[in-house]
Scaffold this active site. Structure first.
Site, PDB file in Angstrom:
ATOM      1  N   LYS A   1       2.128 -26.123 -16.018  1.00 52.79           N
ATOM      2  CA  LYS A   1       2.632 -26.573 -14.718  1.00 52.79           C
ATOM      3  C   LYS A   1       1.608 -26.313 -13.619  1.00 52.79           C
ATOM      4  O   LYS A   1       1.461 -27.106 -12.681  1.00 52.79           O
ATOM      5  CB  LYS A   1       3.948 -25.859 -14.393  1.00 52.79           C
ATOM      6  CG  LYS A   1       4.537 -26.185 -13.002  1.00 52.79           C
ATOM      7  CD  LYS A   1       4.789 -27.659 -12.813  1.00 52.79           C
ATOM      8  CE  LYS A   1       5.699 -27.975 -11.651  1.00 52.79           C
ATOM      9  NZ  LYS A   1       5.446 -27.301 -10.398  1.00 52.79           N
TER      10      LYS A   1
ATOM     11  N   GLU B   1      -2.069 -32.874  -9.212  1.00 50.69           N
ATOM     12  CA  GLU B   1      -1.314 -33.458  -8.097  1.00 50.69           C
ATOM     13  C   GLU B   1      -2.097 -33.340  -6.789  1.00 50.69           C
ATOM     14  O   GLU B   1      -2.125 -34.277  -5.987  1.00 50.69           O
ATOM     15  CB  GLU B   1       0.031 -32.728  -7.988  1.00 50.69           C
ATOM     16  CG  GLU B   1       0.944 -33.223  -6.891  1.00 50.69           C
ATOM     17  CD  GLU B   1       2.206 -32.377  -6.833  1.00 50.69           C
ATOM     18  OE1 GLU B   1       2.439 -31.731  -5.799  1.00 50.69           O
ATOM     19  OE2 GLU B   1       2.945 -32.353  -7.844  1.00 50.69           O
TER      20      GLU B   1
END
Length: 301
Positions: free
Chosen positions: A173, A180
């Site tokens: 993550k 991102e």
């Protein structure tokens, strides 16, 4: 299944609600009485303390932590370990540093408590669209939790999976969020270039909509950018200040530790730092240097 949800903020409350809609029994705890009342309004139970929450759940217990990373997570893990029994399971669905997760797992193992780290993505859209979950932990333990993950995910067999042992969920993550950072920076820079070509009078929202179908740069982030440009083409009322929640820094640190070149993610993180400098000393020095060596004019404040 029956489980406890610790932390009923935007993510935790929506996840609890999605689990309830999927037929699970959820009892929640949050320091906010209003948050607890909100869960009860959706058909869940509420406990006024961690101790009361643990007592309300049948053994072996399953507790999902959805609290801020760092000290709050550390303190919550320690408080729970004083209350849980051997065979209980703790799932950390927040954005903890994977190194912290390895430490939490070691503490849990000493007491016979199962620990699972679940990197969770989906934000405020997760309730309706489902969550992407990167799960780290013992394979047998994770397998026993499948009904929970299958309900929270966009589909039973998509959007989630066990990626490896304890720590791997939050590590994955972390890298996800680093990527991102880079994607968001690229979109922001591209649209800025388009906006500055003033003689063409480009409609940025229109261009974003064109790119949403068939283009190789189409993505959910592009959809969100296009929606934002449609609502506020000039970004009026928005300060050019971009925060970071930590995952980008951790990703860059991991790249350094692993000797991996990651210039895009690193520079996107630096740009976030730059956005917070209202009185940039470095830019002032750059202007002064240009004046020193080339006699270039300095713009006064």
């Amino acid at each position: 299944m029956q489980l406890g949800m610790i932390g009923l903020g935007k993510m935790g409350a929506n996840m609890a609600q999605r689990l309830l809609q999927g037929g699970h029994q959820v009892t929640g705890f949050d320091p906010s009485a209003e948050a607890r009342k909100g869960l009860e309004g959706h058909g869940g139970g509420a406990a006024e303390s961690l101790k009361a929450l643990v007592q309300a759940l049948p053994a072996p217990r399953v507790l999902w932590l959805m609290v801020p990373s760092g000290k709050i997570t550390d303190d919550t893990v320690d408080a729970l370990l004083a209350l849980l029994d051997k065979g209980d399971t703790m799932i950390d669905g927040g954005n903890s540093n994977y190194k912290d997760s390895l430490g939490h797992a070691a503490k849990c193992k000493d007491k016979g408590v199962n620990y699972v780290d679940c990197g969770t993505s989906g934000g405020v859209w997760g309730l309706a669209e489902g969550y992407s979950m990167m799960v780290g932990g013992d394979e047998q333990v994770v397998d026993g939790l499948k009904p929970i993950f299958e309900t929270l995910a966009p589909g039973k067999d998509k959007g989630w999976g066990r990626v490896g042992p304890v720590g791997s969920g939050h590590f994955t993550k972390m890298v996800h969020n680093g990527i991102e950072y880079g994607l968001m920076q690229a979109y922001a820079e591209g649209f800025s270039i388009l906006k500055h070509k003033e003689e063409f009078g480009l409609d940025l929202a229109q261009i974003g909509n064109i790119w949403r179908d068939g283009s190789v740069v189409r993505s959910w982030l592009l959809e969100l950018a296009t929606d934002a440009l449609s609502k506020n083409p000039e970004m009026d009322g928005i300060a050019p200040y971009v925060v970071d929640s930590g995952e980008g820094r951790w990703t860059v640190n991991a790249a350094l530790e692993l000797n991996v070149s990651a210039p895009v993610i690193t520079l996107s993180l630096m740009e976030r730092f730059r956005s917070r400098d209202d009185d940039s000393f470095s830019d002032k020095l750059l202007a002064a240097l240009r004046n020193e060596f080339g006699g270039h004019a300095i713009k006064k404040e």
